[in-house]
Write an enzyme that holds these catalytic residues in place. Structure first.
Site, PDB file in Angstrom:
ATOM      1  N   THR A 195      -0.765  -1.673  -0.819  1.00  0.00           N
ATOM      2  CA  THR A 195      -1.679  -2.596  -1.646  1.00  0.00           C
ATOM      3  C   THR A 195      -1.330  -2.653  -3.106  1.00  0.00           C
ATOM      4  O   THR A 195      -1.521  -4.060  -3.755  1.00  0.00           O
ATOM      5  CB  THR A 195      -3.237  -2.094  -1.494  1.00  0.00           C
ATOM      6  N   HIS A 245       3.178   5.222   4.496  1.00  0.00           N
ATOM      7  CA  HIS A 245       2.334   5.693   5.766  1.00  0.00           C
ATOM      8  C   HIS A 245       2.772   4.721   6.959  1.00  0.00           C
ATOM      9  O   HIS A 245       2.182   5.157   7.889  1.00  0.00           O
ATOM     10  CB  HIS A 245       0.918   5.964   5.508  1.00  0.00           C
ATOM     11  N   THR A 268       0.550  10.729 -13.778  1.00  0.00           N
ATOM     12  CA  THR A 268       1.483  11.417 -13.231  1.00  0.00           C
ATOM     13  C   THR A 268       1.773  11.465 -11.875  1.00  0.00           C
ATOM     14  O   THR A 268       0.956  11.163 -10.881  1.00  0.00           O
ATOM     15  CB  THR A 268       0.594  12.873 -13.306  1.00  0.00           C
ATOM     16  N   CYS A 279      -7.677  -3.281   8.679  1.00  0.00           N
ATOM     17  CA  CYS A 279      -8.684  -3.760   7.556  1.00  0.00           C
ATOM     18  C   CYS A 279      -9.720  -4.355   7.921  1.00  0.00           C
ATOM     19  O   CYS A 279     -10.688  -4.818   7.398  1.00  0.00           O
ATOM     20  CB  CYS A 279      -7.945  -4.362   6.422  1.00  0.00           C
TER      21      CYS A 279
HETATM   22  N1  PLP Z   1       0.825  -5.161   3.437  1.00  0.00           N
HETATM   23  C1  PLP Z   1       0.637  -5.351   5.179  1.00  0.00           C
HETATM   24  C2  PLP Z   1       1.428  -6.283   5.838  1.00  0.00           C
HETATM   25  C3  PLP Z   1       0.108  -4.107   5.678  1.00  0.00           C
HETATM   26  O1  PLP Z   1       0.259  -4.206   6.882  1.00  0.00           O
HETATM   27  C4  PLP Z   1      -0.574  -3.364   4.917  1.00  0.00           C
HETATM   28  C5  PLP Z   1      -1.377  -2.319   5.615  1.00  0.00           C
HETATM   29  O2  PLP Z   1      -1.704  -2.329   6.683  1.00  0.00           O
HETATM   30  C6  PLP Z   1      -0.614  -3.487   3.628  1.00  0.00           C
HETATM   31  C7  PLP Z   1       0.207  -4.197   3.112  1.00  0.00           C
HETATM   32  C8  PLP Z   1      -1.462  -2.457   2.657  1.00  0.00           C
HETATM   33  O3  PLP Z   1      -0.598  -1.088   2.575  1.00  0.00           O
HETATM   34  P1  PLP Z   1      -1.302   0.193   2.168  1.00  0.00           P
HETATM   35  O4  PLP Z   1      -2.078   0.805   3.491  1.00  0.00           O
HETATM   36  O5  PLP Z   1      -0.405   1.069   1.978  1.00  0.00           O
HETATM   37  O6  PLP Z   1      -1.985  -0.108   1.009  1.00  0.00           O
END
Ligand code: PLP
Length: 370
Positions: A70, A196, A232, A319
């Site tokens: 993100t 992750h 940090t 999400c």
């Molecule tokens: N972009 C895509 C295509 C994703 O699938 C995700 C998470 O589901 C993200 C961005 C966001 O990643 P993070 O969970 O590391 O913020």
């Protein structure tokens, strides 16, 4: 419990955990400090950067560590916004990390063009061609979609975009560690990744920034990450991410063929039991991704019934799991509403077994036949 929601997050790799432990315990020095106690931390940071770079054919100085996908997406989208360069082109099927970054800029006067996709989720190339003008700052198209798994032909897009002297970003969060990613071959200027999603720890990721790409600092403060992203560093996370990525890349071919086999088992059983369904996404999709739509069913219901049987899948992206509406991705591919509402995403990972695949399929058959 059978975990089949690896597109949402993955289990931390044991070697990654082992590599992280010293930096969560005795090796707690701040990597920015000049004294001897900090040497090991500094060396670990350097090596992790080199490892990550090597895995995507980049240079170490082109890797900037972030808190995850993100943040990397926000950084790429918001970079270089000005009154003159106030347009971004992206696709209708991006993750909300991209879409909502764009809409937050729209409030400041940015214009976003959302490119349509075909029924498989592939971006319409003519629309891309027509979308760019001298106000366009960035084109951002994901490498692989998180819901339907479609892999986009990024090389073709980046070449077109560069002909117009515009920067190209790809959200490779779902792709890295699962399909080969070579930044030179892809021809991208910026690329987002998240640990992750490839069996690394949460809360850490990176932004690849091609040498020479204009970039503004994203978090102001200290001198970390070449003065670009202060704070940090999450050293244990960074070390774990590098180990997980290196391992996933090393075992990629093996993992891919295993996942393809598991997919086949599920599809075979569903077909054998005469279940009517649509599989979403293009034929070039992420290994282990099964976005399946069942006519006249409710995705939510399927998810909860599978949950009762100890099986974790999702209806769309993690999400969106609070949302029972048809996801923006399924809307963009114009999936028939009767199918779209009955969609689940099974995302298999390297820890799944053939038994898992059989149990998932037979449980689904059971639920659907009731
Ligand atoms: N972009 C895509 C295509 C994703 O699938 C995700 C998470 O589901 C993200 C961005 C966001 O990643 P993070 O969970 O590391 O913020």
């Amino acid at each position: 419990m059978i975990y089949a929601d690896n597109a949402a997050t993955t289990k931390l790799d044991e070697d990654a955990l082992k590599a992280m432990l010293p930096y969560l315990t005795n090796e707690y020095a701040n990597a920015s400090q000049p004294y001897t106690f900090a040497r090991k931390a500094k060396k670990a940071m350097k090596e992790a950067r080199e490892t990550v770079a090597k895995c995507i054919n980049a240079k170490p100085n082109e890797i900037l560590f972030t808190s995850g996908g993100t943040e990397s997406d926000n950084w790429a989208i918001k970079n270089g916004f000005s009154e003159e360069k106030n347009e971004v082109v992206t696709s209708q099927i991006e993750h909300h990390a991209i879409l909502n970054s764009c809409s937050s800029l729209e409030r400041l006067g940015n214009k976003t063009i959302y490119l349509p996709v075909d029924k498989d989720g592939v971006v319409d190339i003519l629309s891309l061609k027509k979308s760019m003008n001298d106000r366009t700052r960035l084109v951002s198209i994901m490498l692989a979609n998180n819901e339907i798994g479609t892999i986009e032909p990024i090389e073709i897009y980046s070449e077109m975009v560069h002909k117009q002297h515009i920067l190209f970003h790809t959200d490779a969060v779902q792709a890295i560690g699962h399909i080969p990613v070579d930044v030179k071959q892809l021809g991208v200027d910026l690329l987002s990744a998240s640990s992750h999603k490839f069996n690394g720890p949460r809360g850490v990721g990176f932004l690849y920034v091609k040498e020479g790409t204009p970039l503004e600092p994203f978090i102001n403060g200290g001198a970390q990450e070449s003065h670009m992203r202060a704070g940090t560093e999450n050293l244990a996370g960074i070390v774990g991410m590098a180990v997980a990525l290196e391992k996933n890349v090393a075992y990629m071919a093996e993992n891919t063929s295993k996942l393809k086999k598991l997919e086949e088992i599920i599809l075979y059983i569903l077909n054998d039991k005469k279940i009517t369904f649509v599989r979403n996404g293009s034929q070039y999709r992420l290994p282990g991704n099964l976005s399946l739509s069942f006519k006249g069913k409710e995705g939510e219901m399927l998810l909860h019934r599978l949950d009762i049987k100890g099986i974790c899948v999702s209806t769309g992206s993690a999400c969106d799991s609070q949302n029972t509406q048809i996801s923006h991705v399924l809307k963009a591919i114009h999936l028939d509403e009767q199918f779209a509402l009955g969609t689940i995403r099974i995302s298999l990972g390297k820890n799944n077994t053939e038994d898992d695949a059989k149990q998932i399929a037979y449980s689904l058959v059971n639920i659907l036949k009731k």
